[in-house]
Design a protein around this motif. Sequence first.
Motif, mmCIF file in Angstrom:
data_model
loop_
_atom_site.group_PDB
_atom_site.id
_atom_site.type_symbol
_atom_site.label_atom_id
_atom_site.label_comp_id
_atom_site.label_asym_id
_atom_site.label_seq_id
_atom_site.Cartn_x
_atom_site.Cartn_y
_atom_site.Cartn_z
ATOM 1 N N MET A 1 20.535 20.213 21.610
ATOM 2 C CA MET A 1 19.301 20.132 20.831
ATOM 3 C C MET A 1 19.406 19.098 19.714
ATOM 4 S SD MET A 1 17.901 24.067 20.619
ATOM 5 C CE MET A 1 19.476 24.856 20.247
ATOM 6 N N SER B 1 17.387 15.498 19.766
ATOM 7 C CA SER B 1 16.447 15.355 18.648
ATOM 8 C C SER B 1 16.746 14.102 17.834
ATOM 9 C CB SER B 1 16.515 16.593 17.743
ATOM 10 O OG SER B 1 16.061 17.752 18.433
ATOM 11 N N SER B 2 17.989 13.633 17.895
ATOM 12 C CA SER B 2 18.360 12.432 17.151
ATOM 13 C C SER B 2 17.942 11.146 17.864
ATOM 14 C CB SER B 2 19.874 12.399 16.928
ATOM 15 O OG SER B 2 20.571 12.106 18.131
ATOM 16 N N THR C 1 13.244 19.911 25.264
ATOM 17 C CA THR C 1 14.595 20.482 25.257
ATOM 18 C C THR C 1 14.676 21.693 24.346
ATOM 19 O OG1 THR C 1 15.657 18.374 25.769
ATOM 20 C CG2 THR C 1 17.000 20.028 24.644
ATOM 21 N N ILE C 2 14.102 21.583 23.163
ATOM 22 C CA ILE C 2 14.121 22.705 22.218
ATOM 23 C C ILE C 2 13.357 23.892 22.794
ATOM 24 C CG2 ILE C 2 13.339 23.483 19.946
ATOM 25 C CD1 ILE C 2 13.913 20.609 18.954
ATOM 26 N N ALA D 1 12.761 15.558 23.576
ATOM 27 C CA ALA D 1 13.460 16.340 22.555
ATOM 28 C C ALA D 1 12.752 17.669 22.312
ATOM 29 C CB ALA D 1 13.559 15.545 21.257
ATOM 30 N N VAL D 2 11.428 17.615 22.189
ATOM 31 C CA VAL D 2 10.639 18.837 21.989
ATOM 32 C C VAL D 2 10.772 19.751 23.202
ATOM 33 C CG1 VAL D 2 8.312 19.765 21.711
ATOM 34 C CG2 VAL D 2 9.014 17.742 20.411
ATOM 35 N N THR E 1 10.732 11.534 22.202
ATOM 36 C CA THR E 1 10.281 12.615 21.321
ATOM 37 C C THR E 1 9.786 13.793 22.147
ATOM 38 O OG1 THR E 1 9.645 11.025 19.604
ATOM 39 C CG2 THR E 1 8.688 13.233 19.464
#
Length: 197
Positions: free
Chosen positions: A143, A147-148, A173-174, A170-171, A167
């Motif tokens: 995560m 996110s980085s 994945t969370i 990343a979202v 982006t």
Amino acid sequence: MSVFLVLLAYILGSMPMGYLVVKLMRGEDIRKYGSGNIGATNVGRVMGRKWAVIVGFFDISKGALAILIARCLGVTSPDFLAFIGVIAVLGHNFPVWLKFKGGKGVATSFGVVFMFHPLASILGGIIWYCVMRLSRYVSLGSMVSLSSVPFLLILLGSNRAYIVASTFLAVLTILRHRANIKRLLMGTEHKVGERVA
């Protein structure tokens, strides 16, 4: 051509290597063990590190391959290439072969990001490794590292389409790690090195 590439990206992404390895080697369903995920981390818990590496490499490769094929066929639009990458990850997360119940897309996302900007993927991988080693939680490393990536792409001057796509990944994945987040907060999340029967 566009429809063909989108379908191809989904099919490539949806190939469930983790599920197939455990099914072929042990005749069992990986989703009944550990976290219930079909990804490399859970395969490692069941089959050992060697198979985790094999599955992880395959999952990374299929994300990269989807974009590589599109480029080889003449696609140059960053917007469409970014879309192809997202579709490949969605294929991994929601494979038709497993009734749309797949993995979390971390490795496949890194394969996609590698095709966006290799250095961003490598730096993200380093972040993943550092967080994972310090915390011993693969989920936390996944995560934090993904996110980085959007910020790394911004710093590296990458195309806007790739930043937007990363982006989204990343979202996603969370969101796919919701159960892991709950276990992290409760102190019951699986740590690196733990194996299941």
